[in-house]
Scaffold this motif. Structure first.
Motif: not given
Ligand code: ATP
Length: 576
Positions: A417-419, A429-433, A439-449, A526-532
Motif C-alpha cells: 500500500a505504501l508504494v 495513509i499519510a507521509f508526514d502530514d 501525493l504524486d505516486l510516481a514521486a512517492v515510488r522514487r522516494s522508496i526502496a 524510506v526503506l521497506l524490507l519484507d522478510e529480508p
C-alpha cells in the motif's frame, strides 16, 4: 468506473483505432490517392480492351493499326500491377507502425496500472498474436474499403456516360453488397469475440500449465492435464471452424449477389445489342460493340472492391476483437484496476471517499527527508475475503521499525500500500502530514526502496537482475558493490525467471543486492524490507545486517520479520 465492455464499430471503420494509430490518416490519404489512379487504370484498361476487340472483330482492323492500343493496354496493366504492389508495401508499413504504436501504448499503460489480477498468458497473447491480427485490418481490409468507395463511383460515372441503363442497374444492386456485408458482419462480430475469448483462455491455460508443470509432475497429476487441454483446444477448434463457416458462407452470398447483378447488366446489354430499337440504346456496329464490351468489362469491377472488403472484414475480425481489449486496457485508470483487484465482496465496506480522493489528487513534491508514516484506521480487503482488521500505526521518522505481527496479519499488504499497489477500503495513509492520495505516486515510488518478500527475477545474469533496481542503469562497480554488500552470488551467474539456478537464499540475496543498489544510487528516504533474511543461515544473516547498518542511518525503515537478529536492530517493534 470506466466501461470495459467492447464497443462494436458499426461502420467497419474503427475510428478509435485510426485515432490511436499515428500515421493512419496519412495512410488512408495514400490509399485514396492510389484508389483514384487505380480507377483511372481500370477504366482505361476496359476502354482499351473493348476498343481492341471491337476494332478486330467488328471493324476488321489488323494488328498494325491496333498495335498502339495494344502497347497502351500493356502499359495500363503494368501500371495496375505496380500500383497494387505500392499499395501492399504502404499497407504493411502502416500496419507495422500501428501495431508497434499500440503495443507501446498498451505496455506503458500496463506499467502505470497497479499489478493486479491480469493473467500473464492472456496479456501476452493479446499483445503479440492479438495485435498481429490487425495486419488483416490495416494491410487488407482498410485499403479495400477505400477502393470500395472510390472505384464504384468512378466506374458508375463512366457507365452513366457510356450506357445509362447499365449504370442504373449497378446503382440499384450495388448497395445490396454492403447491406449483406453489414448483416453478416454484425453476426460475425459476436463470433469473433467468442473466438478471441477461446484464444485468450487457451493462452492463459497453457501459461499456467507450463508454470505449474514441476508441481503437477511432483504430485503425479501432469497426465491428468491432457484431458483439460483437449477440452480447451476442442472449444478453440469448434469456434475457429464456426467462424470459418460464416466467412465462407458470407463470401458465397456476396459472390452470388454480385454475379446476379452482373448477369442482369449482361442480359440488358445483350438484348440491346441484338435489337437496338427495343431500348433505344442505339448499340450497333463497331461503336455499339465497343460500348457493350466496355460496360460488360466495367460492371464486375464496380462490385469487386466491395466483395473483397467483405471478405477481408472476416479476416480482420479477430484483430478488431483484440483491439477492443487493448482499448479497454488503455481506458483503464489506476482506480479501475484497484477496484478490479480490491473490490469488496458483497456486504463488505467500500471506500466512500474514493471519488473525493481522486478528485482532490494533486501533484506535490517528493517525500521529505525521513518522513513519519501514519496509518489511520486503515482497512484492507481482498475480493471474496473478510477485510483485514482495522490498523492504526505510526512509523517514526528516521527510525527502524520491525513489524512482528503474526503470519497473514497484513504486513506485506501494508508495504504494498505504501508504494500504491494496494488501496485501503477505508482509513488513510499519510507521509508526514500529507495523505498518500494527495501525493504524486510516481514521486512517492522514487522516494522508496522496497524489498518484497519474493523479489521478481528475470532470465539473465545476477548482475542484470541487480541492475534492474534503477531505470537508467548502473555502472559495473556500483553493481559489484551492491552484490558484495548483500553477499549475493557472483555477478556472472545465470538466473532463470522461475529462480532455478539459485537456491532460495541466493535468490533472496540477489533481491537484496538490487534493493541496496537502489538505495545507493537514488538515496530514497524510506526503506521497506519484507522478510529480508528469511532464507539465510545465522552467519550470513548477521553479515547481511551488518552491511545494511549504514543504509539505515537517517532513513525511515520498516522491516517485516520475526527473526531475532532483525528484531535486535529495531528501534521499535510493532505487533497487532
Ligand atoms: N492477492 C491476494 N488475494 C487474496 N488474498 C490475499 C492476497 N494477498 C494477501 N491476501 C490475504 O491477505 C492477508 C494478509 O496477507 P499478507 O501477505 O499481507 O500477510 P503477512 O502478514 O505479510 O503474512 P506473512 O508474514 O505470512 O508474509 C492474508 O490472509 C492473505 O491470505
Amino acid at each position: 468506473m470506466t466501461q470495459l465492455a467492447p464497443q462494436p464499430s458499426k461502420s467497419g471503420l474503427d475510428r478509435r483505432l485510426l485515432h490511436r494509430a499515428r500515421g493512419a490518416s496519412v495512410f488512408i490519404g495514400v490509399c485514396a490517392g492510389l484508389g483514384i489512379v487505380r480507377t483511372a487504370c481500370v477504366v482505361a484498361g476496359a476502354w482499351l480492351t473493348a476498343s481492341l476487340i471491337a476494332g478486330a472483330f467488328a471493324g476488321g482492323r489488323g494488328l498494325d493499326s491496333l498495335a498502339p492500343q495494344l502497347m497502351a493496354l500493356a502499359g495500363v496493366l503494368a501500371a495496375r500491377a505496380l500500383l497494387a504492389s505500392v499499395q501492399e508495401a504502404a499497407a504493411h508499413r502502416a500496419s507495422a507502425g500501428v501495431k508497434s504504436g499500440l503495443r507501446r501504448q498498451a505496455l506503458e499503460q500496463l506499467m502505470r496500472l497497479p499489478s493486479g489480477k491480469r493473467h500473464t498468458g492472456e496479456t501476452a497473447a493479446l499483445l503479440v498474436r492479438g495485435i498481429d491480427a490487425l495486419d488483416d485490418y490495416f494491410a487488407r481490409y482498410l485499403p479495400q474499403l477505400v477502393l470500395a468507395v472510390v472505384v464504384p463511383v468512378g466506374v458508375l460515372v463512366v457507365m452513366l456516360v457510356a450506357y445509362p441503363p447499365a449504370a442504373l442497374i449497378v446503382l440499384v444492386t450495388l448497395p445490396l453488397i454492403p447491406l449483406f456485408g453489414v448483416l453478416i458482419g454484425l453476426y460475425t462480430r459476436t463470433r469473433a469475440e467468442r473466438q478471441w475469448e477461446s484464444t485468450s483462455h487457451l493462452a492463459h491455460h497453457f501459461a499456467d500449465l507450463v508454470a505449474g508443470l514441476p508441481t503437477l509432475k511432483a504430485f503425479g497429476r501432469a497426465s491428468k492435464q491432457v484431458g483439460a487441454i483437449e477440452v480447451t483446444t476442442g472449444a478453440y477448434r469448434r469456434r475457429s471452424m464456426s467462424l470459418l463457416r460464416v466467412a465462407f458462407c458470407s463470401a458465397l452470398v456476396l459472390e452470388l449477389a454480385a454475379s446476379l447483378s452482373v448477369a442482369v447488366v449482361a442480359v440488358t446489354v445483350g438484348v440491346d445489342l441484338v435489337s437496338p430499337h427495343n431500348s433505344g440504346g442505339g448499340m450497333s456496329g463497331e461503336a455499339g460493340l465497343q460500348t457493350a464490351l466496355l460496360v460488360l468489362i466495367l460492371a464486375p469491377e464496380a462490385y469487386l472492391p466491395l466483395r473483397n472488403a467483405g471478405a477481408h472484414y472476416h479476416a480482420s475480425a479477430e484483430g478488431l476483437a483484440a483491439a477492443e481489449r487493448v482499448f479497454a486496457i488503455l481506458a483503464e485508470t489506476p482506480e479501475d484496476a484497484e477496484d478490479r483487484q480490491a473490490a469488496p465482496a458483497p456486504g463488505e465496506p467500500s471506500n466512500p471517499n474514493a471519488a473525493a480522493i481522486t478528485a482532490a489528487r494533486v501533484m506535490r513534491t517528493p517525500l521529505g527527508r525521513a518522513p513519519t508514516i501514519m496509518f489511520r484506521r486503515t482497512v484492507f480487503a481482498y475480493p471474496g475475503r473478510q477485510p483485514l482488521p482495522e490498523l492504526s500505526l505510526t512509523v517514526p521518522a528516521g527510525q527502524t521499525t520491525v513489524l512482528t505481527a503474526r503470519s497473514g496479519a497484513g504486513k506485506s499488504t501494508l508495504m504494498a500500500a505504501l508504494v500504491g499497489f494496494r488501496r485501503p477500503v477505508s482509513g488513510s495513509i499519510a507521509f508526514d502530514d500529507t495523505e498518500l492520495d494527495d501525493l504524486d505516486l510516481a514521486a512517492v515510488r522514487r522516494s522508496i526502496a522496497w524489498l518484497p518478500q519474493r523479489p521478481v527475477l528475470v532470465d539473465g545474469t545476477v548482475a542484470e537482475n541487480v541492475r534492474l533496481a534503477v531505470p537508467d542503469g548502473a555502472s559495473d562497480p556500483a553493481v559489484a558493490k551492491a552484490i558484495a554488500a548483500a553477499h549475493a552470488p557472483a555477478a556472472t551467474r545465470t538466473v532463470a525467471a522461475d529462480g532455478s539456478g539459485l537456491s532460495a537464499g541466493e535468490a533472496a540475496r540477489v533481491g537484496l543486492a538490487r534493493f541496496l543498489l537502489r538505495v545507493d544510487l537514488l538515496d530514497p528516504p524510506v526503506l521497506l524490507l519484507d522478510e529480508p533474511t528469511a532464507h539465510l543461515d545465522g552467519d550470513t544473516e548477521q553479515a547481511v545486517l551488518d552491511s545494511f547498518a549504514p543504509y539505515r542511518d537517517q532513513r525511515t525503515v520498516l522491516i517485516a520479520s520475526h527473526r531475532a537478529a532483525v528484531r535486535a536492530i529495531a528501534d521499535r517493534e510493532v505487533d497487532w
